[in-house]
Write an enzyme that holds these catalytic residues in place. Sequence first.
Site, short mmCIF file in Angstrom:
data_model
loop_
_atom_site.label_atom_id
_atom_site.label_comp_id
_atom_site.label_asym_id
_atom_site.label_seq_id
_atom_site.Cartn_x
_atom_site.Cartn_y
_atom_site.Cartn_z
N ASP A 48 -6.86 -2.94 -7.60
CA ASP A 48 -7.37 -3.58 -6.39
C ASP A 48 -7.73 -5.02 -6.70
O ASP A 48 -8.10 -5.34 -7.84
CB ASP A 48 -8.60 -2.84 -5.84
N ARG A 97 0.82 -1.22 0.00
CA ARG A 97 0.00 0.00 0.00
C ARG A 97 0.85 1.27 0.00
O ARG A 97 0.46 2.29 0.57
CB ARG A 97 -0.95 0.04 1.20
N ARG A 130 -3.36 6.54 1.14
CA ARG A 130 -3.91 7.77 1.74
C ARG A 130 -2.98 8.47 2.72
O ARG A 130 -3.22 9.61 3.09
CB ARG A 130 -5.24 7.46 2.43
N TYR A 156 -14.77 -12.23 -0.37
CA TYR A 156 -15.47 -10.96 -0.67
C TYR A 156 -16.68 -11.20 -1.57
O TYR A 156 -17.72 -10.56 -1.41
CB TYR A 156 -14.51 -9.96 -1.31
O1 1CP Z 1 0.11 0.42 -3.22
C1 1CP Z 1 -0.33 -0.74 -3.34
O2 1CP Z 1 -0.12 -1.64 -2.49
C2 1CP Z 1 -1.07 -1.10 -4.62
C3 1CP Z 1 -2.47 -1.10 -4.67
C4 1CP Z 1 -3.36 -2.03 -3.85
C5 1CP Z 1 -3.24 -3.41 -3.55
C6 1CP Z 1 -2.07 -4.33 -3.82
C7 1CP Z 1 -4.61 -1.62 -3.35
C8 1CP Z 1 -5.12 -0.24 -3.43
N1 1CP Z 1 -5.27 -2.70 -2.83
C9 1CP Z 1 -4.45 -3.82 -2.92
C10 1CP Z 1 -4.76 -5.19 -2.51
C11 1CP Z 1 -5.96 -5.47 -1.69
N2 1CP Z 1 -7.22 -4.91 -1.78
C12 1CP Z 1 -6.02 -6.51 -0.73
C13 1CP Z 1 -4.89 -7.43 -0.42
C14 1CP Z 1 -3.89 -6.84 0.49
C15 1CP Z 1 -4.36 -6.53 1.89
O3 1CP Z 1 -4.65 -7.47 2.64
O4 1CP Z 1 -4.39 -5.35 2.23
C16 1CP Z 1 -7.33 -6.51 -0.18
C17 1CP Z 1 -7.85 -7.44 0.90
C18 1CP Z 1 -8.08 -5.52 -0.86
C19 1CP Z 1 -9.51 -5.20 -0.67
C20 1CP Z 1 -9.69 -3.80 -0.27
N3 1CP Z 1 -9.57 -2.74 -1.13
C21 1CP Z 1 -9.88 -3.28 1.03
C22 1CP Z 1 -10.01 -4.11 2.32
C23 1CP Z 1 -11.45 -4.26 2.63
C24 1CP Z 1 -11.83 -5.09 3.85
O5 1CP Z 1 -12.69 -4.58 4.61
O6 1CP Z 1 -11.37 -6.23 4.04
C25 1CP Z 1 -9.91 -1.88 0.93
C26 1CP Z 1 -10.13 -0.88 2.02
C27 1CP Z 1 -9.71 -1.56 -0.46
C28 1CP Z 1 -9.57 -0.20 -1.07
C29 1CP Z 1 -8.20 0.18 -1.44
N4 1CP Z 1 -7.40 -0.53 -2.32
C30 1CP Z 1 -6.20 0.14 -2.50
C31 1CP Z 1 -6.23 1.32 -1.69
C32 1CP Z 1 -5.15 2.37 -1.62
C33 1CP Z 1 -7.48 1.33 -1.03
C34 1CP Z 1 -7.99 2.43 -0.10
C35 1CP Z 1 -8.98 3.18 -0.90
C36 1CP Z 1 -8.96 4.65 -0.82
O7 1CP Z 1 -8.10 5.34 -1.40
O8 1CP Z 1 -9.90 5.13 -0.19
#
Ligand code: 1CP
Length: 343
Positions: A75, A25, A29, A152
């Site tokens: 994502d 990540r 943010r 999911y």
């Molecule tokens: O910078 C990076 O790492 C690249 C982009 C990236 C990656 C590799 C994002 C952007 N998401 C992911 C993978 C991802 N997405 C995973 C696997 C890794 C982990 O465990 O964190 C998972 C489970 C998700 C699903 C997801 N997307 C969640 C979790 C939800 C939950 O309640 O379980 C969330 C909050 C997101 C949104 C998201 N994806 C990425 C970002 C930066 C965000 C935040 C969104 C925003 O900007 O508001």
Amino acid sequence: MGNDKTILKALRGETQAVPPVWMMRQAGRYLPEYRATRAQAGDFLSLCYTPELAAEVTLQPIRRYGFDAAILFADILLVPQALGAELWFVTGEGPRLSTITDAAGLSALKPAEAIHETLSPVYETVRILSRTLPKHTTLIGFAGAPWTVATYMIAGRGTPDQGPAHALKAEDRATFNGLIERITDATIAYLSMQIEAGAEVVKLFDSWAGSLRGEDFDTYAVAPARRIIAALKDRHPDIPVIAFPREAKDRYEGFTRATGADCVALDNSVDADWAATHVQREGCVQGNLDPRHMVTGGPDLVSETRRIVEAFSGGPHIFNLGHGITPDADPDNVQKMIDAIRG
Ligand code: 1CP
């Protein structure tokens, strides 16, 4: 070309005096420049599907910190959407999807080959990045692992214990297995296209692997990863794969061998000395600093970073956090971590 990139050396099994570093990540943010580009995009999915903006946020942490790798901004939930699920993000809460609860829901999904129609902007982001990244920076593509993506798609949201997915597995095994298979096929197609567009490494995120126990871990974490990795190696033998079976605990041992991955990413619940003995002897490891140090900083951040570097200094290692950096992290702490690694 590119063979002397530090990340690729580690993935080939080389031990390096200074481990390469990137952060899960890293585009996110906690960075003001990310928040500005995200505001320009309007919403999270528009950011993912606008190649110029997705490439821009991927590059931001590279410009600021000079990480050794960039990870494609996208994502794991784009694959369910490309298979026909509804996907939206609720501000302040997270992702929501339409749910798959029975055979009818499974058969309403599109075939795996149909995903490219939705996902083609992601491939364009990869092409832009492979043209614009600094020559020494490695481009990592990624996808969610089938079990995590299925949790999911079944629950329609993130869940603390993946209860709905475990329930479908127990009550309608045929539908559950069919869903795992569909996601597995889609993931092979998706990662192959990322590689053809220029990804030099791919990573499989199995964020919820830790809730699979015993035989379920073999069937739903190991076997799909093995099938995806074998298919990718068949088509692209030189592209390394990083697997992240988060919270796998003692099942981290043997995971490299069982799946054919080139590297296993360790979460921060794993003891680094244990992992050096039991996991790193099978190949490269990545990890495993607790992301909370990016919030709290101070001397603990430096001593923990050095302890991890030292623990893994006898073999191939890519420095990373044990999970994603959180929005409340202080960007200055990231630089302190990098200085402690490279210093
Ligand atoms: O910078 C990076 O790492 C690249 C982009 C990236 C990656 C590799 C994002 C952007 N998401 C992911 C993978 C991802 N997405 C995973 C696997 C890794 C982990 O465990 O964190 C998972 C489970 C998700 C699903 C997801 N997307 C969640 C979790 C939800 C939950 O309640 O379980 C969330 C909050 C997101 C949104 C998201 N994806 C990425 C970002 C930066 C965000 C935040 C969104 C925003 O900007 O508001």
